[in-house]
Design an enzyme around this catalytic site. Structure first.
Site, mmCIF file in Angstrom:
data_model
loop_
_atom_site.group_PDB
_atom_site.id
_atom_site.type_symbol
_atom_site.label_atom_id
_atom_site.label_comp_id
_atom_site.label_asym_id
_atom_site.label_seq_id
_atom_site.Cartn_x
_atom_site.Cartn_y
_atom_site.Cartn_z
ATOM 1 N N SER A 72 0.797 -1.235 0.000
ATOM 2 C CA SER A 72 0.000 0.000 0.000
ATOM 3 C C SER A 72 0.825 1.278 0.000
ATOM 4 O O SER A 72 0.287 2.348 -0.254
ATOM 5 C CB SER A 72 -0.922 0.031 1.211
ATOM 6 O OG SER A 72 -2.095 -0.651 0.903
ATOM 7 N N LYS A 75 0.595 3.451 -2.900
ATOM 8 C CA LYS A 75 -0.589 4.310 -3.130
ATOM 9 C C LYS A 75 -0.231 5.788 -3.023
ATOM 10 O O LYS A 75 -0.742 6.621 -3.770
ATOM 11 C CB LYS A 75 -1.682 3.953 -2.121
ATOM 12 C CG LYS A 75 -2.230 2.541 -2.357
ATOM 13 C CD LYS A 75 -3.190 2.111 -1.271
ATOM 14 C CE LYS A 75 -3.843 0.789 -1.671
ATOM 15 N NZ LYS A 75 -3.725 -0.256 -0.709
ATOM 16 N N TYR A 196 -2.044 -2.450 -10.891
ATOM 17 C CA TYR A 196 -2.141 -2.223 -9.443
ATOM 18 C C TYR A 196 -1.308 -3.255 -8.668
ATOM 19 O O TYR A 196 -0.533 -2.904 -7.781
ATOM 20 C CB TYR A 196 -3.617 -2.259 -9.005
ATOM 21 C CG TYR A 196 -3.787 -2.239 -7.498
ATOM 22 C CD1 TYR A 196 -3.623 -1.067 -6.767
ATOM 23 C CD2 TYR A 196 -4.088 -3.416 -6.803
ATOM 24 C CE1 TYR A 196 -3.746 -1.063 -5.382
ATOM 25 C CE2 TYR A 196 -4.214 -3.418 -5.413
ATOM 26 C CZ TYR A 196 -4.039 -2.244 -4.707
ATOM 27 O OH TYR A 196 -4.155 -2.241 -3.330
ATOM 28 N N TYR A 248 -4.693 4.094 7.548
ATOM 29 C CA TYR A 248 -5.996 3.390 7.562
ATOM 30 C C TYR A 248 -6.878 3.864 8.703
ATOM 31 O O TYR A 248 -6.924 5.035 9.010
ATOM 32 C CB TYR A 248 -5.799 1.875 7.630
ATOM 33 C CG TYR A 248 -4.787 1.382 6.652
ATOM 34 C CD1 TYR A 248 -4.992 1.593 5.284
ATOM 35 C CD2 TYR A 248 -3.639 0.739 7.064
ATOM 36 C CE1 TYR A 248 -4.072 1.138 4.369
ATOM 37 C CE2 TYR A 248 -2.715 0.287 6.156
ATOM 38 C CZ TYR A 248 -2.932 0.506 4.814
ATOM 39 O OH TYR A 248 -2.032 0.077 3.918
HETATM 40 N N1 GLN Z 1 -1.562 -5.211 -2.380
HETATM 41 C C1 GLN Z 1 -2.244 -5.096 -1.145
HETATM 42 C C2 GLN Z 1 -3.749 -5.240 -1.338
HETATM 43 O O1 GLN Z 1 -4.313 -4.656 -2.179
HETATM 44 C C3 GLN Z 1 -1.919 -3.815 -0.489
HETATM 45 C C4 GLN Z 1 -2.615 -3.658 0.821
HETATM 46 C C5 GLN Z 1 -1.830 -2.983 1.879
HETATM 47 O O2 GLN Z 1 -0.637 -2.919 1.828
HETATM 48 N N2 GLN Z 1 -2.509 -2.555 2.896
HETATM 49 O O3 GLN Z 1 -4.392 -5.971 -0.608
#
Ligand code: GLN
Length: 611
Positions: A72, A75, A196, A248
């Protein structure tokens, strides 16, 4: 490249990071993520911390070179790239900026059917889909390239993790189809998800993360490579969303406790970026229920609380942006002035003011400077703003400075900037002024700017600056109080010397065997490096230290055509025997000149040290 690991003496921050590492290594809480099967293979005891400063110094401790996947964390960087590549209008139309309060993989959208923000899966997939509209599947490679530029070296995709997530990523597929139902995702779901999953599977180390974070902290300029990787607009927006949503559903607690924009990934990485100060990267694969690395969180918390790094902490004092402030009466330029010129400058010392500015000039700094300038105004006719120690000026600060200076210029004050180094971003920020707009001039070294202000004040107040006008021997500062007879005896011992502009009249290190009385023209005393110690004109002596020293301590150059009378030490010794009283006067005059110079130097030290 410098790194704390290479240094012999341990730096205080290195010691602190080592202590954190030792203490938090004992924390075995949290679990390694297993929902992407490949992630379950991580070594749970791996733990690395790295900090990169905005001037490119890297601190590392523990497993800072163990590779893991971004997940993540990608992102944050994809959001920045989407803002730059696709444009803010389209990105901001598709994804919100509100914290969701949900888990990262929540399938819930906001009331307007848009993802809450770009830091949760739904929002990130929406950004990736926008990017894919531009370049399709090729966007995967382009994103890896861009991440590499953030890290300062080539990064690779971990194919096993990519495959592992592709095979098991149904939840993300569900999110992507939901986005397509609402027209947020327009392209092919599998193609978008491949990109992604690829961006999530880019391999990095804690060290890489710290450099990537430092790049965000440094307005998008990688501090190791100097490359501008993202625009400052994209960086500021990305840091905003990282602040409100990077961690989060514990984002609120994070801002409250740590107060550093951050983003975590389920593989166990955390990237945290404190604008203008540092980038932090941590790796430890045991994560808590929210998906945040346990040891990583503790490292960030410790660093923030120990050093007071919460971004809302007040740092600095606006007043430190004025490193020194003085008038031309207390600190003069290196041009030695004639008595009548000195009298004008002394009587009107408050007409010429120098403000030596320092640091990164922000809104608050320049607002303070603008008030200081206003206070000076009643007597002010010439203002020198020195930028030697200024690293940058923000746009808001520029606006305020324009306002302050426009006001002065309309009141007839002449403003000069000094110390703006060529080719710097500061020069670019000040280009509007340096081009002569707003009546501001740019004169490179501070000393010349002060000299210019002195000249203008003297001229304005009726002083003359005719430096070629010949003077007679009786006007020589060193020869005051000598009788007519003594002067004519001395004159008989002197030889006329003429120099052209650019001639070196005295060489540093040469034997000091004579002194020169300047009759007309201008000469400069310089160190061999070119630094000017003094500029002298008619009525003043050069090489007069020969009366005390045996070797020349500096070069003397003719700045214009110069006429001098040279007196050898040998002849002066003879004169001394014939006129002991006159010779005593000469030595007393020399002592007086030296004492005046000392007073001026002490004034300078006082003016510069009292800040
Ligand atoms: N690739 C992971 C997913 O989409 C990334 C999630 C994360 O790092 N929180 O589930």
């Amino acid at each position: 490249m410098v790194s704390a690991q290479d240094s012999v003496v341990e730096l205080p921050l290195a010691r602190f990071l080592a202590r954190c590492h030792a203490e938090f290594s004992a924390d075995h809480s949290g679990e390694v993520a297993t929902y992407i099967p490949e992630l379950a293979l991580a070594n749970p005891s791996d733990f690395g911390i790295a900090v990169t400063t905005v001037d490119g110094f890297v601190y590392e401790v523990g497993d800072s070179n163990v590779a893991f996947t971004l997940q993540s964390i990608s992102k944050a960087f994809v959001f920045a790239l989407a803002l730059d590549i696709v444009g803010p209008d389209r990105v901001e139309a598709v994804v919100g900026v509100e914290p969701s309060g949900d888990a990262f993989n929540s399938i819930r959208l906001g009331a307007d059917n848009r993802p809450f923000n770009a830091m949760v899966n739904a929002g990130a997939i929406a950004c990736t889909s926008l990017l894919c509209e531009i370049e399709g599947a090729g966007m995967g490679e382009r994103l890896t390239d861009a991440f590499s530029r953030f890290a300062g070296h080539r990064l690779e995709v971990d194919e096993a993790t990519f495959e592992s997530e592709r095979v098991t990523g149904d939840r993300n597929r569900a999110i992507a189809y939901l986005l397509r139902t609402h027209g947020v995702l327009k392209g092919n779901v599998d193609e978008v998800l491949d990109v992604y999953f690829r961006q999530c599977a880019v391999k990095v180390t804690a060290r890489d993360l710290s450099v990537m974070a430092a790049t965000l902290a440094n307005k998008g300029i990688n501090p190791l490579t100097g490359e501008q990787v993202a625009s400052s607009y994209a960086v500021a927006r990305t840091l905003s969303v990282m602040t409100s949503s990077g961690m989060y559903d514990s984002a609120g607690r994070w801002v409250y406790n740590v107060g550093i924009p951050a983003k975590s990934g389920v593989a166990g990485g955390i990237v945290a970026s404190l604008p203008s100060q540092l980038g932090l990267g941590t790796y430890s694969p045991r994560i808590d229920d929210q998906g945040n690395s346990v040891r990583g969180l503790r490292s960030c918390e410790a660093l923030s609380s120990h050093f007071g790094l919460h971004m809302l902490n007040r740092i600095g004092d606006v007043r430190t942006c004025i490193a020194a402030s003085y008038d031309v009466g207390s600190v003069s330029s290196r041009r030695a002035r004639r008595p009548e010129e000195l009298a004008i400058l002394e009587a009107h010392h408050a007409a010429g003011i120098v403000l030596e500015l320092a640091g990164a000039l922000s809104f608050a700094n320049v607002e303070y400077v603008s008030r200081r300038i206003q206070d000076l105004q009643p007597h002010l006719s010439h203002l020198v703003l020195d930028f030697r120690r200024v690293s940058s000026i923000s746009e808001a600060a520029s606006h305020l400075l324009t306002g302050a200076l426009d006001g002065l210029v309309t009141h007839g004050v002449e403003v000069v900037f000094s110390g703006v180094a060529k080719g710097t971003s500061l020069e670019a920020s000040l280009a509007g002024w340096l081009g002569g707009k707003h009546g501001v001039r740019g004169i490179a070294p501070l000393d010349e700017a002060i000299e210019w202000a002195e000249d203008r004040i003297i001229q304005r107040l009726g002083g003359h600056l005719d430096l070629q006008k010949p003077t007679i021997l009786a006007e020589q500062q060193l020869l005051t109080d000598l009788s007519q007879d003594e002067l004519s005896d001395l004159a008989g011992l002197m030889a006329t010397r003429d120099y052209d502009a650019g001639d070196r009249m005295i060489g540093s290190g040469d034997p000091a065997t004579s002194l020169l009385f300047v009759g007309s023209g201008v000469v400069s005393v310089r160190l061999p490096s070119g630094i000017r110690l003094a500029t002298l004109s008619a009525g003043m002596a050069v090489g007069e230290m020969a009366l005390l020293e045996t070797r020349r301590s500096a070069d003397v150059w003719a700045d214009t055509s110069v006429t001098c009378l040279e007196l050898s030490l040998e002849d002066f010794a003879g004169f001394r025997e014939r006129h002991p009283r006159a010779a005593e006067h000469v030595m007393a005059n020399l002592a007086r000149l030296l004492s005046k110079r000392l007073i001026v130097a002490n004034n300078k030290i006082e003016a510069l040290a009292s800040f």
